[in-house]
Design a protein around this motif. Structure first.
Motif, PDB file in Angstrom:
ATOM      1  N   PHE A 274      -8.041  -3.853   5.169  1.00 59.31           N
ATOM      2  CA  PHE A 274      -8.381  -4.875   4.054  1.00 59.31           C
ATOM      3  C   PHE A 274      -7.253  -5.444   3.424  1.00 59.31           C
ATOM      4  N   ALA A 275      -6.070  -4.938   3.301  1.00 55.64           N
ATOM      5  CA  ALA A 275      -4.984  -5.251   2.556  1.00 55.64           C
ATOM      6  C   ALA A 275      -4.320  -6.560   3.529  1.00 55.64           C
ATOM      7  N   ALA A 276      -4.342  -6.165   4.684  1.00 55.64           N
ATOM      8  CA  ALA A 276      -3.331  -6.953   5.801  1.00 55.64           C
ATOM      9  C   ALA A 276      -3.958  -8.227   5.935  1.00 55.64           C
ATOM     10  N   VAL A 277      -5.475  -8.530   5.771  1.00 58.06           N
ATOM     11  CA  VAL A 277      -5.872  -9.884   5.906  1.00 58.06           C
ATOM     12  C   VAL A 277      -5.717 -10.691   4.549  1.00 58.06           C
ATOM     13  N   ARG A 278      -5.392  -9.991   3.717  1.00 58.20           N
ATOM     14  CA  ARG A 278      -5.195 -10.766   2.185  1.00 58.20           C
ATOM     15  C   ARG A 278      -3.866 -11.081   1.884  1.00 58.20           C
ATOM     16  N   CYS A 279      -2.852 -10.822   2.346  1.00 58.82           N
ATOM     17  CA  CYS A 279      -1.526 -11.336   2.483  1.00 58.82           C
ATOM     18  C   CYS A 279      -0.680 -11.660   3.550  1.00 58.82           C
TER      19      CYS A 279
ATOM     20  N   LEU B  35       2.598  -7.224   4.861  1.00 63.89           N
ATOM     21  CA  LEU B  35       1.962  -5.807   3.915  1.00 63.89           C
ATOM     22  C   LEU B  35       3.086  -4.734   4.075  1.00 63.89           C
ATOM     23  N   ILE B  36       3.617  -4.263   3.174  1.00 63.13           N
ATOM     24  CA  ILE B  36       4.376  -3.040   3.261  1.00 63.13           C
ATOM     25  C   ILE B  36       3.529  -1.880   3.138  1.00 63.13           C
ATOM     26  N   VAL B  37       3.704  -0.925   4.173  1.00 65.95           N
ATOM     27  CA  VAL B  37       2.965   0.266   4.017  1.00 65.95           C
ATOM     28  C   VAL B  37       4.119   1.379   3.738  1.00 65.95           C
ATOM     29  N   SER B  38       3.898   1.975   2.475  1.00 65.68           N
ATOM     30  CA  SER B  38       5.167   2.705   2.045  1.00 65.68           C
ATOM     31  C   SER B  38       4.468   4.238   2.007  1.00 65.68           C
TER      32      SER B  38
ATOM     33  N   VAL C  73       0.776  -1.073   0.136  1.00 70.02           N
ATOM     34  CA  VAL C  73       0.016   0.049  -0.033  1.00 70.02           C
ATOM     35  C   VAL C  73       0.916   1.212  -0.059  1.00 70.02           C
ATOM     36  N   ILE C  74       0.482   2.132  -0.777  1.00 70.00           N
ATOM     37  CA  ILE C  74       1.620   3.289  -0.917  1.00 70.00           C
ATOM     38  C   ILE C  74       0.402   4.430  -0.870  1.00 70.00           C
ATOM     39  N   GLY C  75       1.214   5.801  -0.274  1.00 71.23           N
ATOM     40  CA  GLY C  75       0.341   6.846  -0.036  1.00 71.23           C
ATOM     41  C   GLY C  75       1.192   7.964   0.764  1.00 71.23           C
ATOM     42  N   LYS C  76       0.809   9.274   0.565  1.00 79.57           N
ATOM     43  CA  LYS C  76       1.328  10.184   1.611  1.00 79.57           C
ATOM     44  C   LYS C  76       0.886  10.241   2.852  1.00 79.57           C
ATOM     45  N   PHE C  77      -0.520  10.005   3.049  1.00 84.60           N
ATOM     46  CA  PHE C  77      -1.079   9.652   4.362  1.00 84.60           C
ATOM     47  C   PHE C  77      -0.902  11.187   5.149  1.00 84.60           C
ATOM     48  N   MET C  78      -1.428  12.376   4.386  1.00 81.17           N
ATOM     49  CA  MET C  78      -1.095  13.558   4.768  1.00 81.17           C
ATOM     50  C   MET C  78      -2.554  14.153   4.802  1.00 81.17           C
TER      51      MET C  78
ATOM     52  N   PRO D 260      10.085  -8.568  -3.283  1.00 81.48           N
ATOM     53  CA  PRO D 260       9.169  -8.468  -4.481  1.00 81.48           C
ATOM     54  C   PRO D 260       7.554  -8.640  -3.939  1.00 81.48           C
ATOM     55  N   ILE D 261       6.916  -7.791  -4.677  1.00 80.32           N
ATOM     56  CA  ILE D 261       5.477  -7.397  -4.210  1.00 80.32           C
ATOM     57  C   ILE D 261       4.377  -8.295  -5.160  1.00 80.32           C
ATOM     58  N   ALA D 262       3.815  -8.997  -4.455  1.00 78.29           N
ATOM     59  CA  ALA D 262       2.599  -9.993  -5.312  1.00 78.29           C
ATOM     60  C   ALA D 262       1.250  -9.022  -5.689  1.00 78.29           C
ATOM     61  N   ILE D 263       0.752  -8.144  -4.542  1.00 81.86           N
ATOM     62  CA  ILE D 263      -0.405  -7.464  -4.773  1.00 81.86           C
ATOM     63  C   ILE D 263      -0.260  -6.119  -4.214  1.00 81.86           C
ATOM     64  N   LEU D 264      -0.674  -5.336  -5.144  1.00 85.42           N
ATOM     65  CA  LEU D 264      -0.804  -3.982  -4.991  1.00 85.42           C
ATOM     66  C   LEU D 264      -2.301  -3.631  -4.525  1.00 85.42           C
ATOM     67  N   PHE D 265      -2.365  -2.724  -3.350  1.00 86.04           N
ATOM     68  CA  PHE D 265      -3.808  -2.568  -2.958  1.00 86.04           C
ATOM     69  C   PHE D 265      -4.038  -1.017  -2.970  1.00 86.04           C
ATOM     70  N   SER D 266      -4.991  -0.706  -3.711  1.00 86.92           N
ATOM     71  CA  SER D 266      -5.081   0.752  -3.731  1.00 86.92           C
ATOM     72  C   SER D 266      -6.745   1.045  -3.813  1.00 86.92           C
ATOM     73  N   SER D 267      -7.060   2.571  -3.911  1.00 85.75           N
ATOM     74  CA  SER D 267      -8.174   3.062  -4.122  1.00 85.75           C
ATOM     75  C   SER D 267      -8.295   4.014  -5.023  1.00 85.75           C
ATOM     76  N   GLU D 268      -7.064   4.130  -6.064  1.00 87.08           N
ATOM     77  CA  GLU D 268      -6.714   5.258  -6.681  1.00 87.08           C
ATOM     78  C   GLU D 268      -6.573   4.677  -8.193  1.00 87.08           C
ATOM     79  N   ALA D 269      -6.752   5.724  -8.991  1.00 88.30           N
ATOM     80  CA  ALA D 269      -7.015   5.340 -10.616  1.00 88.30           C
ATOM     81  C   ALA D 269      -5.443   5.030 -10.986  1.00 88.30           C
ATOM     82  N   TYR D 270      -4.419   5.145 -10.130  1.00 89.39           N
ATOM     83  CA  TYR D 270      -2.971   4.646 -10.417  1.00 89.39           C
ATOM     84  C   TYR D 270      -2.900   3.148 -10.328  1.00 89.39           C
ATOM     85  N   GLY D 271      -3.727   2.615  -9.575  1.00 90.01           N
ATOM     86  CA  GLY D 271      -3.778   1.131  -9.381  1.00 90.01           C
ATOM     87  C   GLY D 271      -3.283   0.089 -10.444  1.00 90.01           C
TER      88      GLY D 271
END
Length: 321
Positions: free
Chosen positions: A23-28, A31-34, A6-11, A94-105
């Protein structure tokens, strides 16, 4: 291992981010939160990182920050995310799944050679964004986690000479706005005005700590009876010295509104006050201290009802803005 990202600025970090991470944490398996940051960010990166770490203590959730010096916002999303992917591959396993709510996903996942799992892209679960919160935090208060709220609380200082109604107004406004107030801590620690430099330093630290503590439970506003400048003024008057630490404490706590209390009310003896004969002189000193610092203030005068009306008018305007 199935590793997610999961990526974000969290700002700032808000309940939408928290829902996404949960949501992401229970599906892998991991989880890396960057959290990305720049030197120009509106909110300090380490503060934001601390918010995230305080919310997620599961060892399977790895929280990291990465300096965002690789983006180019002038490009289309496909080209932009093509710049992001190599950096993420070099930085993280290595990342297997990217989780996002954005159009960049979708394009970002493709460049990462990972699966994309979308979460609430229409913002129906948590209808908010970090930009909306930064612009109007009080309108979206319910979407801000408790650990983040102190950052947005507006601090209001009742300031001025003795016996001008500061304590009464601080308590009254806290009750009216269903929030907290910080009393004049010196009154809890002193029984006479015969005090030492060590005493005044203790008072300064105690007041700053009380503000910090009350910010954690304040509801949008925190009303404070006096401040570090007040402690400096009385230290200079009674001891003829101002310890440097009092200036350091002043720099740590900045107020959003100052109310300078006028002396057009009766002076009342209470056993500790002893400057009734110097009210105008002290008021001039208090006023000068604000003006030397270019701190704007509102003068509060009149009877109690008039004073309360002046204060409430300014606060309502602050809340609206």
């Amino acid at each position: 291992m199935k590793r997610g990202l999961v990526i974000g600025k969290f700002m700032p970090l808000h309940h939408g981010h928290i829902a996404l991470i949960n949501f992401a944490a229970v599906r892998c398996d991991e989880l890396i939160v960057s959290m990305s940051y720049t030197d120009q960010d509106a909110i300090d990166p380490d503060l934001r990182l601390g918010w995230i770490k305080s919310m997620f203590t599961d060892p399977r959730i790895r929280i990291a920050k990465i300096k965002d010096d690789f983006d180019n916002e002038s490009l289309a999303l496909d080209e932009r995310t093509a710049l992001w992917a190599p950096v993420m591959k070099r930085t993280y396993p290595p990342i297997a799944i990217l989780f996002s709510s954005e159009a960049y996903g979708e394009p970002f996942a493709r460049h990462l050679q990972a699966e994309h799992v979308a979460f609430d892209p229409d913002r129906t679960i948590v209808p908010v964004s970090a930009t909306k919160i930064r612009n109007q935090p009080f309108q979206y208060w319910e979407h801000i986690p408790a650990v983040v709220r102190p950052y947005f609380v507006k601090k209001i200082c009742f300031y001025g000479a003795e016996s001008t109604g500061k304590s009464t107004l601080a308590m009254r406004m806290a009750e009216h706005y269903n929030t907290e107030f910080v009393p004049e801590v010196a009154r809890e620690l002193l029984i006479t005005n015969d005090f030492t430099v060590e005493d005044i330093i203790t008072i300064g630290h105690a007041h700053a700590q009380r503000v910090e503590d009350k910010l954690k439970t304040a509801n949008k506003l925190l009303f404070c009876d006096t401040d570090a400048i007040t402690t400096q003024i009385y230290s200079k008057y009674y001891l003829n010295v101002v310890p440097g630490v009092l200036y350091e404490l002043e720099a740590k706590v900045k107020y959003d509104l100052y109310f300078l209390m006028d002396i057009d009310v009766p002076w009342i003896e209470d056993g500790l006050r002893d400057l009734g004969h110097k009210r105008q002189e002290m008021t001039d000193i208090f006023k000068s201290a604000l003006e030397q610092r270019n701190i704007p203030y509102t003068t509060v005068s009149g009877d109690f009802q008039q004073r309360e009306a002046i204060v409430r008018h300014s606060i309502e305007r602050l809340l609206k803005d």
